[in-house]
Design a protein around this motif. Structure first.
Motif, PDB file in Angstrom:
ATOM      1  N   GLY A 317       0.790  -1.222   0.000  1.00 39.05           N
ATOM      2  CA  GLY A 317       0.000   0.000   0.000  1.00 39.05           C
ATOM      3  C   GLY A 317       0.824   1.275   0.000  1.00 39.05           C
ATOM      4  O   GLY A 317       0.269   2.360   0.202  1.00 39.05           O
ATOM      5  N   ARG A 318       2.119   1.187  -0.235  1.00 40.08           N
ATOM      6  CA  ARG A 318       2.996   2.363  -0.300  1.00 40.08           C
ATOM      7  C   ARG A 318       3.606   2.462  -1.692  1.00 40.08           C
ATOM      8  O   ARG A 318       3.872   1.448  -2.350  1.00 40.08           O
ATOM      9  CB  ARG A 318       4.107   2.267   0.752  1.00 40.08           C
ATOM     10  CG  ARG A 318       3.594   2.133   2.201  1.00 40.08           C
ATOM     11  CD  ARG A 318       3.132   3.469   2.728  1.00 40.08           C
ATOM     12  NE  ARG A 318       2.575   3.397   4.067  1.00 40.08           N
ATOM     13  CZ  ARG A 318       3.305   3.406   5.188  1.00 40.08           C
ATOM     14  NH1 ARG A 318       4.630   3.437   5.129  1.00 40.08           N
ATOM     15  NH2 ARG A 318       2.709   3.389   6.367  1.00 40.08           N
ATOM     16  N   LEU A 319       3.872   3.694  -2.120  1.00 42.06           N
ATOM     17  CA  LEU A 319       4.470   3.956  -3.425  1.00 42.06           C
ATOM     18  C   LEU A 319       5.798   4.674  -3.254  1.00 42.06           C
ATOM     19  O   LEU A 319       5.888   5.640  -2.488  1.00 42.06           O
ATOM     20  CB  LEU A 319       3.549   4.826  -4.291  1.00 42.06           C
ATOM     21  CG  LEU A 319       2.108   4.358  -4.497  1.00 42.06           C
ATOM     22  CD1 LEU A 319       1.331   5.422  -5.258  1.00 42.06           C
ATOM     23  CD2 LEU A 319       2.071   3.027  -5.238  1.00 42.06           C
ATOM     24  N   LEU A 320       6.831   4.204  -3.949  1.00 44.38           N
ATOM     25  CA  LEU A 320       8.092   4.933  -4.016  1.00 44.38           C
ATOM     26  C   LEU A 320       8.058   5.751  -5.297  1.00 44.38           C
ATOM     27  O   LEU A 320       7.955   5.201  -6.402  1.00 44.38           O
ATOM     28  CB  LEU A 320       9.283   3.979  -4.028  1.00 44.38           C
ATOM     29  CG  LEU A 320      10.663   4.653  -4.080  1.00 44.38           C
ATOM     30  CD1 LEU A 320      10.917   5.463  -2.812  1.00 44.38           C
ATOM     31  CD2 LEU A 320      11.767   3.623  -4.294  1.00 44.38           C
ATOM     32  N   VAL A 321       8.128   7.068  -5.154  1.00 41.76           N
ATOM     33  CA  VAL A 321       8.002   7.967  -6.303  1.00 41.76           C
ATOM     34  C   VAL A 321       9.229   8.855  -6.377  1.00 41.76           C
ATOM     35  O   VAL A 321      10.002   8.977  -5.425  1.00 41.76           O
ATOM     36  CB  VAL A 321       6.722   8.829  -6.201  1.00 41.76           C
ATOM     37  CG1 VAL A 321       5.489   7.953  -6.273  1.00 41.76           C
ATOM     38  CG2 VAL A 321       6.730   9.656  -4.918  1.00 41.76           C
ATOM     39  N   GLY A 322       9.399   9.471  -7.541  1.00 35.53           N
ATOM     40  CA  GLY A 322      10.545  10.352  -7.751  1.00 35.53           C
ATOM     41  C   GLY A 322      10.108  11.724  -8.193  1.00 35.53           C
ATOM     42  O   GLY A 322       9.039  12.214  -7.831  1.00 35.53           O
ATOM     43  N   VAL A 323      10.955  12.335  -8.984  1.00 35.76           N
ATOM     44  CA  VAL A 323      10.705  13.683  -9.469  1.00 35.76           C
ATOM     45  C   VAL A 323      10.869  13.684 -10.982  1.00 35.76           C
ATOM     46  O   VAL A 323      11.385  12.731 -11.557  1.00 35.76           O
ATOM     47  CB  VAL A 323      11.686  14.690  -8.835  1.00 35.76           C
ATOM     48  CG1 VAL A 323      11.420  14.828  -7.355  1.00 35.76           C
ATOM     49  CG2 VAL A 323      13.125  14.265  -9.076  1.00 35.76           C
ATOM     50  N   PRO A 324      10.440  14.735 -11.682  1.00 38.98           N
ATOM     51  CA  PRO A 324      10.637  14.791 -13.132  1.00 38.98           C
ATOM     52  C   PRO A 324      12.106  14.663 -13.505  1.00 38.98           C
ATOM     53  O   PRO A 324      13.002  14.999 -12.732  1.00 38.98           O
ATOM     54  CB  PRO A 324      10.074  16.170 -13.504  1.00 38.98           C
ATOM     55  CG  PRO A 324       9.119  16.503 -12.414  1.00 38.98           C
ATOM     56  CD  PRO A 324       9.694  15.892 -11.173  1.00 38.98           C
ATOM     57  N   LEU A 335       4.765   7.583  -0.695  1.00 35.23           N
ATOM     58  CA  LEU A 335       3.391   8.061  -0.583  1.00 35.23           C
ATOM     59  C   LEU A 335       2.469   6.907  -0.210  1.00 35.23           C
ATOM     60  O   LEU A 335       2.733   5.746  -0.530  1.00 35.23           O
ATOM     61  CB  LEU A 335       2.913   8.671  -1.907  1.00 35.23           C
ATOM     62  CG  LEU A 335       3.732   9.785  -2.538  1.00 35.23           C
ATOM     63  CD1 LEU A 335       3.052  10.275  -3.814  1.00 35.23           C
ATOM     64  CD2 LEU A 335       3.951  10.929  -1.569  1.00 35.23           C
ATOM     65  N   ASP A 336       1.372   7.251   0.443  1.00 27.85           N
ATOM     66  CA  ASP A 336       0.314   6.284   0.699  1.00 27.85           C
ATOM     67  C   ASP A 336      -0.473   6.079  -0.597  1.00 27.85           C
ATOM     68  O   ASP A 336      -0.906   7.047  -1.229  1.00 27.85           O
ATOM     69  CB  ASP A 336      -0.610   6.786   1.807  1.00 27.85           C
ATOM     70  CG  ASP A 336      -1.632   5.749   2.206  1.00 27.85           C
ATOM     71  OD1 ASP A 336      -2.617   5.565   1.461  1.00 27.85           O
ATOM     72  OD2 ASP A 336      -1.461   5.120   3.266  1.00 27.85           O
ATOM     73  N   GLN A 337      -0.645   4.831  -0.996  1.00 24.89           N
ATOM     74  CA  GLN A 337      -1.311   4.545  -2.261  1.00 24.89           C
ATOM     75  C   GLN A 337      -2.763   5.012  -2.270  1.00 24.89           C
ATOM     76  O   GLN A 337      -3.273   5.487  -3.292  1.00 24.89           O
ATOM     77  CB  GLN A 337      -1.258   3.045  -2.537  1.00 24.89           C
ATOM     78  CG  GLN A 337      -2.129   2.598  -3.704  1.00 24.89           C
ATOM     79  CD  GLN A 337      -2.373   1.120  -3.683  1.00 24.89           C
ATOM     80  OE1 GLN A 337      -1.465   0.352  -3.924  1.00 24.89           O
ATOM     81  NE2 GLN A 337      -3.622   0.711  -3.399  1.00 24.89           N
ATOM     82  N   GLY A 378      13.591   1.513   1.798  1.00 24.18           N
ATOM     83  CA  GLY A 378      12.386   0.761   2.112  1.00 24.18           C
ATOM     84  C   GLY A 378      11.165   1.653   1.972  1.00 24.18           C
ATOM     85  O   GLY A 378      11.282   2.866   1.777  1.00 24.18           O
ATOM     86  N   LEU A 379       9.993   1.065   2.047  1.00 27.63           N
ATOM     87  CA  LEU A 379       8.761   1.828   1.908  1.00 27.63           C
ATOM     88  C   LEU A 379       8.027   1.971   3.232  1.00 27.63           C
ATOM     89  O   LEU A 379       6.846   2.317   3.263  1.00 27.63           O
ATOM     90  CB  LEU A 379       7.842   1.194   0.865  1.00 27.63           C
ATOM     91  CG  LEU A 379       8.114   1.604  -0.600  1.00 27.63           C
ATOM     92  CD1 LEU A 379       9.462   1.110  -1.060  1.00 27.63           C
ATOM     93  CD2 LEU A 379       7.021   1.099  -1.532  1.00 27.63           C
ATOM     94  N   SER A 380       8.727   1.712   4.330  1.00 28.67           N
ATOM     95  CA  SER A 380       8.106   1.831   5.642  1.00 28.67           C
ATOM     96  C   SER A 380       8.021   3.278   6.107  1.00 28.67           C
ATOM     97  O   SER A 380       7.255   3.597   7.016  1.00 28.67           O
ATOM     98  CB  SER A 380       8.906   1.026   6.667  1.00 28.67           C
ATOM     99  OG  SER A 380      10.211   1.569   6.817  1.00 28.67           O
TER     100      SER A 380
END
Length: 417
Positions: A317-324, A335-337, A378-380
């Protein structure tokens, strides 16, 4: 092996029983023998310690690829004939080397079903060619014109640019035998899940859009999406079982069900760069950054953020996101999905590209003096776990190995814990 002399075995009548040794003498001796045997057994069974880091030769014009515990280096032919060689290394030892045809650039190297498949450009970089080698010996097994790529466990080859009849075919990785062939015009896209079907979508500028089973070449469904009039400029993408059309005229996104090619929903989202799966949702990334999460069933907007774009991983239920891409050093975030809530801002970290899925998520940040700090993300929501420092550029990672180019052109290989 340890040999203990037990004396000579005779057929004579055995003498009378020997006097029983005192407990203080017999037990320590037996204990020492047991410990000695155990020590020798453990010493023989314990594998030699493997180095944690080593260097492989590269040089100007070389390229490196990772597959499992093997590193493949494409480098200029050491014979000086102007060609290239593919060299396979396990650890710091060379397993085999084989000559590559032509003098062009290799764009991908990977293992599939006992073969090492190399796709690249041929002589003078004018056309594409695919070559397959035996993964154990490096023997040249088969080669075909065109560029190969894997969709899940399916191997496909797109015809060479010099071919007047553009096509795409399914190929047996073992011998290069064509399994099916389909004409290709317009755009092509793929939909697959690790345990699900592999579908290919062929969408020409006019006429029927066709969904094909990429394993067999069987036509699953076909439909003319524009029976009344030809459409204007548009782009296609596939995600979460949907064919997504981006219309340049009104900026709308229209979703078609891949099972029927019937329209499912339309939303107005201008200036969208691409759409990708983000857990159970669809994430539409803006051209200038930001992400909007859509419900794949209805197109309803679930949440939107201004800063983050690009989903690198999804877990629990977590997302690892980046930038442009225009701001690579701005970092990562978790982020929380479900609602897009910021869990952790990992400013300053840059994700290491992955050659194969399933490995740890590694990231680096500058330390100064050409060194970079290495960490596992990690996504914690906790800070990244530091894994040491490294000196090098153009790092890439697999499941078990990390490879970076050293300043002199050779490669640093580090075994992942």
């Amino acid at each position: 092996m340890t040999v203990i002399d037990l004396g000579e075995l005779r057929d004579d009548a055995s003498p009378g029983p020997a006097p029983r040794p005192p407990l203080a003498v017999g037990r320590p001796l037996r204990s020492m023998l047991v410990l000695l045997v155990a020590l020798l057994t453990l010493t023989a069974a314990a594998p030699p310690r493997r180095p944690a880091e080593w260097t492989l030769p590269g040089g100007l014009g070389s390229a490196v690829f990772v597959s499992g515990d093997v590193v493949y280096v494409v480098q200029p032919d050491r014979g000086g004939a102007g060609g290239r060689e593919l060299v396979a290394y396990r650890g710091d030892r060379e397993r085999w080397r084989s000559r590559l045809p032509g003098t062009g650039t290799a764009v991908s190297v990977w293992e599939q079903d006992g073969r090492v498949i190399v796709a690249g450009q041929g002589v003078d970089d004018t056309d594409w060619q695919t070559v397959a080698y035996d993964a154990a010996t490096g023997a040249d097994v088969w080669r075909r014109p065109g560029i190969a790529f894997a969709v899940g466990r399916v191997l496909l080859i797109q015809s060479a640019t010099s071919d007047t009849t553009t096509s795409i075919m399914g190929v047996d990785p073992a011998d290069g035998r064509p399994l099916w062939t389909a004409p290709m015009a317009g755009t092509v896209g793929f939909d697959f899940e690790p345990a699900g079907p592999v579908r290919m979508v062929l969408s020409p500028a006019t006429g029927q859009t066709v969904v094909v089973d990429a394993r067999t070449g069987a036509r699953l469904v076909a439909r003319d999406l524009y029976p009344v009039r030809p459409p204007g400029p548009r782009r296609f993408q596939i995600a979460r079982g949907l064919l997504l059309e981006f219309r340049d005229g009104d900026g709308a996104i229209e979703a078609y069900d891949l099972d029927t090619l019937r329209p499912r929903w339309t939303v107005a989202r201008k200036l969208v760069g691409h759409v990708e799966s983000c857990g159970a949702l669809l994430c539409a990334a803006g051209l200038a950054g930001g992400t909007t999460a859509l419900d794949p069933a209805s197109g309803t907007v679930r949440w939107s953020v201004d800063r983050w774009a690009g989903v690198s991983a999804e877990r629990g239920g977590r997302l690892l996101v980046g930038v442009p891409d225009t701001d690579l050093d701005a970092g990562l975030a978790v982020l929380d999905q479900d609602d897009g809530r910021l869990i952790a801002d990992l400013g300053g970290w840059t994700l290491v590209p992955q050659h194969e899925s399933g490995g740890p998520l590694l990231a680096t940040r500058p330390l100064g003096g050409g060194s970079r700090l290495l960490a596992e993300v990690g996504l914690s929501g906790d800070p990244p776990s530091i894994r040491g420092a490294l000196t090098g550029t153009d790092c890439t990672t697999g499941v078990t190995l990390l490879v970076c180019r050293r300043p002199g052109g050779d490669y640093m290989v580090r075994r992942l814990p």
